[in-house]
Design an enzyme around this catalytic site. Structure first.
Site, short mmCIF file in Angstrom:
data_model
loop_
_atom_site.label_atom_id
_atom_site.label_comp_id
_atom_site.label_asym_id
_atom_site.label_seq_id
_atom_site.Cartn_x
_atom_site.Cartn_y
_atom_site.Cartn_z
N GLN A 26 38.98 39.83 41.53
CA GLN A 26 39.95 40.42 40.53
C GLN A 26 40.47 41.74 40.84
OE1 GLN A 26 36.21 40.57 37.93
NE2 GLN A 26 36.24 42.84 37.99
N GLY A 27 41.61 41.71 40.07
CA GLY A 27 42.60 43.13 40.22
C GLY A 27 43.00 43.54 39.09
N TYR A 28 43.19 44.95 39.29
CA TYR A 28 43.79 45.72 37.92
C TYR A 28 45.22 45.93 38.01
CZ TYR A 28 39.08 45.70 37.01
OH TYR A 28 37.69 45.18 36.78
N LEU A 29 45.98 45.68 36.82
CA LEU A 29 47.30 45.82 36.98
C LEU A 29 47.75 47.33 36.45
CD1 LEU A 29 48.22 42.46 35.35
CD2 LEU A 29 49.26 43.30 37.42
N ARG A 81 43.37 47.91 44.25
CA ARG A 81 42.61 47.96 43.05
C ARG A 81 42.09 46.62 42.65
NH1 ARG A 81 47.58 50.66 41.37
NH2 ARG A 81 48.21 48.63 40.22
#
Ligand SMILES: O=P(O)(O)OP(=O)(O)OP(=O)(O)O
Length: 194
Positions: A26-29, A81
């Protein structure tokens, strides 16, 4: 909708023979200063876009399943991230929510790459009263629900929290420096530094 969860470090690894494992990335925008998180997640072969607001036990969450192509379009924007982990999903023994019949599910995350050897377990509840009643089993360690450093977005951005015995923050190459061994936490699979 509301997501009501409590989150803990592990005192020890439970028996996971009846649990299901899925690879998660998962990665954060959004950057950390935004009060709302916008998260892209691949879980097994499925893809999700999730918005989360608030912090601590009760958070607001909206989620939509997206296609792999949509995921790949936005994934590059999460560079720096990101979190990779294996999520084990299983059932707690009856009784820990005060109801001898009910069984709560747990999600045990085994973090990888720069976040090893971190492992955390979460339990989601139907309402706040159930969260309050919860009595964690003996394999649960310190509760970190209210400790922002253990939120997945903070971990993705800053790496392992310093001063917790788990690490001293993310190194420049983003691979983390989690080599502390005084945590008293289990760290299965961690390579022997010797
Ligand atoms: O699986 P969730 O939605 O509870 O999310 P998470 O990856 O555990 O992340 P967070 O640290 O935001 O609870």
């Amino acid at each position: 909708m509301k997501e009501i969860e409590r989150k803990y470090l592990l005192a020890r690894r439970p028996d996971l023979s009846a649990a299901q494992a899925e690879a998660v990335r998962q990665g954060y925008l959004t950057v950390l200063s935004d009060s709302t998180e916008l998260r892209l997640r691949q879980k097994g072969t499925r893809y999700f876009l999730t918005q989360k607001g608030g912090e601590g036990r009760v958070r607001e969450e909206r989620e939509a399943e997206i296609t792999q192509a949509q995921f790949e379009t936005f994934w590059p924007a999460t560079a720096g991230r990101r979190v990779e982990k294996t999520r084990w999903t299983g059932q707690l023994l009856p009784g820990c929510d005060g109801d001898p019949e009910a069984r709560l599910a747990f999600e045990l995350d085994v973090f990888e790459a720069g976040l090893a050897p971190l492992e955390m377990v979460e339990v989601e509840f139907a309402d706040e009263a159930a969260a309050e009643r919860f009595e964690p089993p003996d394999w649960f360690g310190r509760e970190v629900t209210e400790d922002k450093r253990f939120g997945n977005r903070a971990l993705a951005v800053y790496g392992l929290p310093a001063g917790t015995g788990l690490g001293s923050g993310r190194s420049d190459d983003g691979s983390g420096s989690g080599s502390d061994s005084d945590s008293g936490l289990t760290s299965p699979g961690q390579p022997d530094p010797a």
